[in-house]
Design an enzyme around this catalytic site. Structure first.
Site, PDB file in Angstrom:
ATOM      1  N   VAL B  17      12.777 -69.542   8.755  1.00 28.50           N
ATOM      2  CA  VAL B  17      13.638 -70.681   9.079  1.00 28.50           C
ATOM      3  C   VAL B  17      12.843 -71.774   9.795  1.00 28.50           C
ATOM      4  O   VAL B  17      12.907 -72.947   9.436  1.00 28.50           O
ATOM      5  CB  VAL B  17      14.848 -70.232   9.951  1.00 28.50           C
ATOM      6  CG1 VAL B  17      15.684 -71.438  10.362  1.00 28.50           C
ATOM      7  CG2 VAL B  17      15.693 -69.220   9.194  1.00 28.50           C
ATOM      8  N   ILE B 138      26.559 -72.883   5.348  1.00 29.08           N
ATOM      9  CA  ILE B 138      27.972 -73.230   5.187  1.00 29.08           C
ATOM     10  C   ILE B 138      28.512 -73.842   6.468  1.00 29.08           C
ATOM     11  O   ILE B 138      28.481 -73.193   7.514  1.00 29.08           O
ATOM     12  CB  ILE B 138      28.826 -72.001   4.819  1.00 29.08           C
ATOM     13  CG1 ILE B 138      28.210 -71.252   3.635  1.00 29.08           C
ATOM     14  CG2 ILE B 138      30.259 -72.410   4.522  1.00 29.08           C
ATOM     15  CD1 ILE B 138      28.904 -69.937   3.329  1.00 29.08           C
ATOM     16  N   LYS B 207      28.867 -62.080  13.766  1.00 24.88           N
ATOM     17  CA  LYS B 207      29.462 -63.316  13.243  1.00 24.88           C
ATOM     18  C   LYS B 207      30.974 -63.334  13.471  1.00 24.88           C
ATOM     19  O   LYS B 207      31.550 -64.382  13.784  1.00 24.88           O
ATOM     20  CB  LYS B 207      29.121 -63.460  11.761  1.00 24.88           C
ATOM     21  CG  LYS B 207      27.625 -63.703  11.536  1.00 24.88           C
ATOM     22  CD  LYS B 207      27.213 -63.439  10.105  1.00 24.88           C
ATOM     23  CE  LYS B 207      25.729 -63.751   9.888  1.00 24.88           C
ATOM     24  NZ  LYS B 207      25.245 -63.264   8.570  1.00 24.88           N
ATOM     25  N   GLY B 306      18.732 -67.435   4.149  1.00 24.21           N
ATOM     26  CA  GLY B 306      17.592 -68.074   3.504  1.00 24.21           C
ATOM     27  C   GLY B 306      17.022 -69.168   4.383  1.00 24.21           C
ATOM     28  O   GLY B 306      17.731 -69.782   5.179  1.00 24.21           O
TER      29      GLY B 306
END
Lengths: 430, 430
Positions: B17, B138, B207, B306
């Site tokens: 990242v 998202i 999460k 990702g």
């Protein structure tokens, strides 16, 4: 830390959306106060018909003089849910001049005069928020403007009109024709008595202009948006789509050209593969696909209209604008620094599905194929079907410009062997 | 109006990242500057292995001393993409103490210590943003925290772990068993060498804790989240699901109780109808369904992990935090005013699909049905299948509490005629 002096909200319009805004402001007053950091108070409601009973709204707040309301000087936020260009436009600008920030759900106005309204807001150092103007409750403007602020958006592809999606979904699932499906939509309240704004794509075009401007950080005027309605879509088109593994949707498409230096915005019916997430958007729902360099493909889905969903978007903006006022700041304004060229429709590149009625004799396919080749439009597949001396030819092209396709179709019409062009439809979402 | 002094960013971590964040900061520098209103400059990069070549990053910026970097005093924003609890936690708090705001992608840390980190940010009047901590690119935290700030969220139901969705999707589409599908996920890089955090639901539980806290404006600790992994899901479960018109997904579910006074958060595999939008989320994609009073059902879909997608979310936050610094304000902090009770799993109400191996003789169904009735669990459907003296009984219940279901199952196990409980799975999304 809670401030006790309430923030004052003026509501312009008290129809389907406005009455929901007022209702939620009352029923959720404590939550709104906790989230904002100060209570919010409905200070006035401008309506056209003051005698109508409005449950839960103090009649003393109701006025027919919207101008006086926005000029009061003690209003923190004006919520404009009247719709249409005037008097909404003048009222919003007057509101800025008298110290208020504005939350609007007015897509037509934002699409037509967004730049002027943003300039007026900026001049007075006030906020102009309008999440509710596009796709109802679906968070779209905030994600595009803020969540994707560090990314490069290349395409926005969406179903942004619930009425037309309801009609097309009905045609797809029942085999009904356009008129029959429209009649059902009208009976169920999904279509207005005059459905022109929806079925001719005007509503979607306004949303496309707004989305393209925000997504590409450039100014896209309503006139820049190519628009084609969906009244010509037939049951035969759906049958053709099915044979290709597709369905038909009215799409708003905003794209950055491959060179990155220009953008396009358009609204038209198109075939999309059944495997595309937008294909399964049913009924009056909306959904918008966003493609960016880093984030890849995102989709946002939800109810695109209706009193309560639109009010949800209005109130989310109201909380943000109130918070900004309390902290003495403003949120992101218009971002049009990229100043990209908006290309005409002729430069749009996509695929096409063309149905031709042709003479059923040898050599026709060769003739037709020659015309495509002469115009630089490469053919992907051809299907021939003979019937009683007549034949039909269904051509699906590779990607080609709209101008090249139009040139091809014009030339095809001149061929003796081509009796007619039964339909032309773009193929998207691949 | 562009300020010329750049905002300084310290990057902690330069892995998958971090390197994407650095790359985009360089390649999109002009866009970021235009959107922020000032240039942003990478002022330092803290890494563990300084000798590794990092394309596009000035070696002079690289340091192994992350603490010294966050203590420099001239850093505007610290971007933390190290992951894990320590040293990330101490570095973030030190960053606040030395005047920086923080953007983090650290779900484990936010889920475990979110309250303390938010308190540290608030004490120093700094921003703590972490859109990238949940569902990668998202936009989810911003929509929940801002777009829905005027609404009342009742449920968040989502696929928030790409690894497990890839495995379950593979099992569903090919009939493979868990191990076979896991091996393929590992070979393709979708699962880590030690997949525990994913397949046992720890990642999704973190999460869920973050999402529940934001959605319900209350504090939900990681320990409050009920967690069940998906390693026990079998090909037989998928076969049963198919018979019911369902598939199986690992879901994170945050719900407000019907009385509105308590909430629950849980992660477990569940059957959902094929008609539910979450059923068609394929491969490593994530999607989250949000249900609210006014907005109805919204869905957010995209790549949940990702390097580039996560970097997109980090950079969106970076732009917001930089804008806040320029205007001398901060965005929304922790909102936990609702202070709702978090109910234990026993109080969760849902439907269940139970497969029993039973003796193939008369009266078994009556016995089993009696046990359900005695525990107040109402049966929706029962299917009996006989095979070689043994039989199986598949029971689908109406809505019942987890405690009642557990009592039922315990009692069923004591029946002589019940040879075993082959599987118990919750049924969601209806």
């Amino acid at each position: 830390m809670m401030r006790t002096r309430p923030l004052k909200v003026a509501l312009l319009g008290c129809g389907v959306v406005g009455s929901e805004v007022a209702r939620i402001m009352t029923t959720h007053a404590d939550d709104l106060a906790a989230r904002i950091g100060a209570p919010v108070e409905l200070a006035g409601v401008a309506v056209r018909r003051p005698d109508r009973v409005r449950e839960g709204i103090d009649p003393a707040l109701v006025t027919t003089d919207a101008t006086a309301l926005v000029k009061r000087g003690d209003i923190d936020v004006v919520v404009e849910v009247i719709g249409g260009i005037e008097p909404a436009r003048t009222l919003i600008i007057t509101a800025f001049e008298h110290g208020a920030s504005v939350v609007s759900a007015n897509k037509a106005l934002l699409a037509q005069d967004g730049a002027a309204l943003h300039a007026a807001a900026e001049e007075q150092d006030k906020d102009l928020y309008y999440e509710a103007a596009v796709a109802g409750a679906i968070p779209l403007i905030r994600p595009l403007r803020e969540s994707l602020a560090g990314d490069k958006v290349n395409r926005v592809l969406g179903i942004v009109n619930g009425t037309t999606n309801f009609i097309l979904d009905k045609m797809d699932s029942t085999g009904a024709g356009y008129q029959e499906a429209l009649d059902e939509a009208t009976a169920l309240g999904y279509a207005e008595a005059d459905p022109t704004a929806d079925v001719e794509g005007f509503d979607a075009a306004a949303k496309a202009a707004i989305l393209a401007g925000i997504a590409f950080h450039t100014r896209v005027r309503l006139d820049d948006v190519y628009r084609e309605g969906m009244t010509e879509v037939t049951a035969a088109d759906f049958a053709s789509a099915k044979e290709m593994g597709c369905t038909i949707k009215l799409l708003a498409i905003c794209e950055r050209a491959a060179d990155g230096e220009s953008v396009t915005a358009r609204v038209h019916p198109a075939m999309i593969p059944l495997t595309h997430p937008l294909a399964s958007v049913r009924g009056a729902y909306n959904a918008v696909f966003v493609e960016s360099d880093a984030s890849g493909q995102l989709m946002f889905y939800g109810p695109g209209a209706g009193g309560a969903p639109t009010a949800s978007a209005v109130l989310g903006d109201l909380v943000a604008v109130c918070r900004n006022r309390l902290s003495g700041t403003t949120g992101p304004g218009e971002s049009a620094y990229a100043a990209l060229r908006v290309s005409p429709m002729g430069e749009v590149v996509t695929r096409y599905h063309i149905s031709l009625d042709v003479a059923d004799k040898p050599g026709v396919l060769a003739q037709v194929a020659t015309v495509f080749a002469e115009h630089g439009v490469s053919i992907d597949t051809v299907r021939q079907q003979g019937k009683d001396g007549e034949a039909s030819l269904v051509v699906v092209t590779h990607r080609a410009s709209d101008a090249a396709l139009n040139g091809t179709v014009e030339a095809l019409r001149k061929l003796d062997t081509v009796r007619g062009v039964a339909s032309i439809m773009r193929v998207e979402g691949e």
